[in-house]
Scaffold this motif. Structure first.
Motif, PDB file in Angstrom:
ATOM      1  N   ALA A 105      53.057  27.734  45.018  1.00 22.17           N
ATOM      2  CA  ALA A 105      52.164  26.971  44.346  1.00 22.17           C
ATOM      3  C   ALA A 105      51.017  28.459  44.091  1.00 22.17           C
ATOM      4  O   ALA A 105      50.895  29.069  44.671  1.00 22.17           O
ATOM      5  N   LYS A 106      50.122  27.612  42.761  1.00 16.48           N
ATOM      6  CA  LYS A 106      49.179  28.491  42.208  1.00 16.48           C
ATOM      7  C   LYS A 106      48.195  29.103  42.932  1.00 16.48           C
ATOM      8  O   LYS A 106      47.683  29.944  43.000  1.00 16.48           O
ATOM      9  N   GLN A 107      47.556  28.151  44.282  1.00 17.56           N
ATOM     10  CA  GLN A 107      46.370  28.739  45.561  1.00 17.56           C
ATOM     11  C   GLN A 107      47.676  30.248  46.065  1.00 17.56           C
ATOM     12  O   GLN A 107      46.286  30.608  46.339  1.00 17.56           O
ATOM     13  N   TYR A 108      48.532  30.420  46.086  1.00 20.96           N
ATOM     14  CA  TYR A 108      49.098  32.010  45.939  1.00 20.96           C
ATOM     15  C   TYR A 108      49.334  33.209  45.582  1.00 20.96           C
ATOM     16  O   TYR A 108      50.017  33.890  46.248  1.00 20.96           O
ATOM     17  N   ARG A 131      55.470  33.159  36.925  1.00 23.46           N
ATOM     18  CA  ARG A 131      55.401  33.316  38.397  1.00 23.46           C
ATOM     19  C   ARG A 131      56.508  34.661  38.764  1.00 23.46           C
ATOM     20  O   ARG A 131      57.807  33.276  38.857  1.00 23.46           O
ATOM     21  N   GLU A 132      56.697  35.249  38.516  1.00 22.23           N
ATOM     22  CA  GLU A 132      58.006  36.533  39.654  1.00 22.23           C
ATOM     23  C   GLU A 132      58.106  36.011  41.149  1.00 22.23           C
ATOM     24  O   GLU A 132      58.428  35.575  42.068  1.00 22.23           O
ATOM     25  N   HIS A 133      56.291  35.404  41.675  1.00 20.93           N
ATOM     26  CA  HIS A 133      56.163  34.864  43.576  1.00 20.93           C
ATOM     27  C   HIS A 133      57.021  33.891  43.251  1.00 20.93           C
ATOM     28  O   HIS A 133      57.534  33.944  44.617  1.00 20.93           O
ATOM     29  N   ALA A 134      57.691  33.040  42.576  1.00 21.53           N
ATOM     30  CA  ALA A 134      59.109  32.194  42.610  1.00 21.53           C
ATOM     31  C   ALA A 134      60.267  32.472  43.165  1.00 21.53           C
ATOM     32  O   ALA A 134      60.762  32.402  43.926  1.00 21.53           O
TER      33      ALA A 134
END
Length: 212
Positions: free
Chosen positions: A26-29, A92-95
């Motif tokens: 999620a975006k908040q992270y 987002r690469e965070h995924a």
């Protein structure tokens, strides 16, 4: 980046299509500047019953007992299986960082969003593409026995499961080679470290004013 040769594990079944990257992390992270620590927030909105932020300890939050990753029989799986168009949405690469930090070494699905697919290879998570009917067969096998072990053999390009299940998959040869050797883009560049040093030494000699 961790090398990928053969991974054997039970499979966590996420029976959903069009899982977007906002659902994955999620975006908040995205405020975190680190590439680690995202595992506890993987599939956050589905995994927990109350909202979370980076400042809230996930261990203090109520978990959703209906969500697959919270069910005891699917704990510690290193392979995730899902439906079409996995990883759609933002780039987002965070995924992929979240999937990797949780412990997933591979995802199996019939199709992926292009940017997510590329990000997987950059971070050591293997995105396996199988036909829809082959994915169906794996879902059925996991439903019959959640503890069943599956193996993803990258050198042989095979997914093997119980009762003789065997599916071949295709992969770009260069990506395959880098995954097997554990080389991300930085690691690939460092394969030429001596040539880079020699070039820099030459440039320093030819144009010393550039280095003052």
């Amino acid at each position: 980046m961790k090398a990928f040769n053969v991974v054997s594990s039970k499979v966590a079944p996420l029976d959903r299509a069009n899982v977007d990257t906002d659902a994955i992390i999620a975006k908040q992270y995205l405020k975190s500047i680190y590439r680690t620590g995202f595992g506890p927030f993987l599939f956050d909105d589905w995994r927990y019953l109350d909202p979370g932020t980076l400042d809230i300890d996930p261990a203090t939050r109520r978990v959703n007992p209906e969500f697959v990753l919270n069910q005891p029989q699917h704990q510690n799986a290193q392979i995730l299986i899902a439906r079409d168009n996995f990883g759609c949405g933002s780039s987002r690469e965070h995924a992929v960082w979240a999937l990797d930090d949780y412990g997933f070494r591979a995802v199996i699905a019939p199709s992926y969003a292009d940017i997510f697919f590329s990000n997987c290879f950059k971070n050591g998570v293997l995105p396996v593409v199988l036909k829809t009917e082959e994915v169906d067969a794996i879902f059925k096998a996991v439903a019959a026995d959640a503890a069943a072990s599956f193996s993803i053999d990258l050198p042989a390009q095979e997914v093997r499961g119980p009762n003789g299940l065997l599916f071949k998959f295709q992969i770009d040869p260069l990506r395959k080679d880098k995954m097997i050797r554990g080389l991300d883009e930085i690691g690939e560049t460092l394969q030429h470290a001596e040539k880079i040093k020699a070039y820099e030494a030459c440039r320093r000699s030819e144009a010393p004013w550039l280095f003052n």
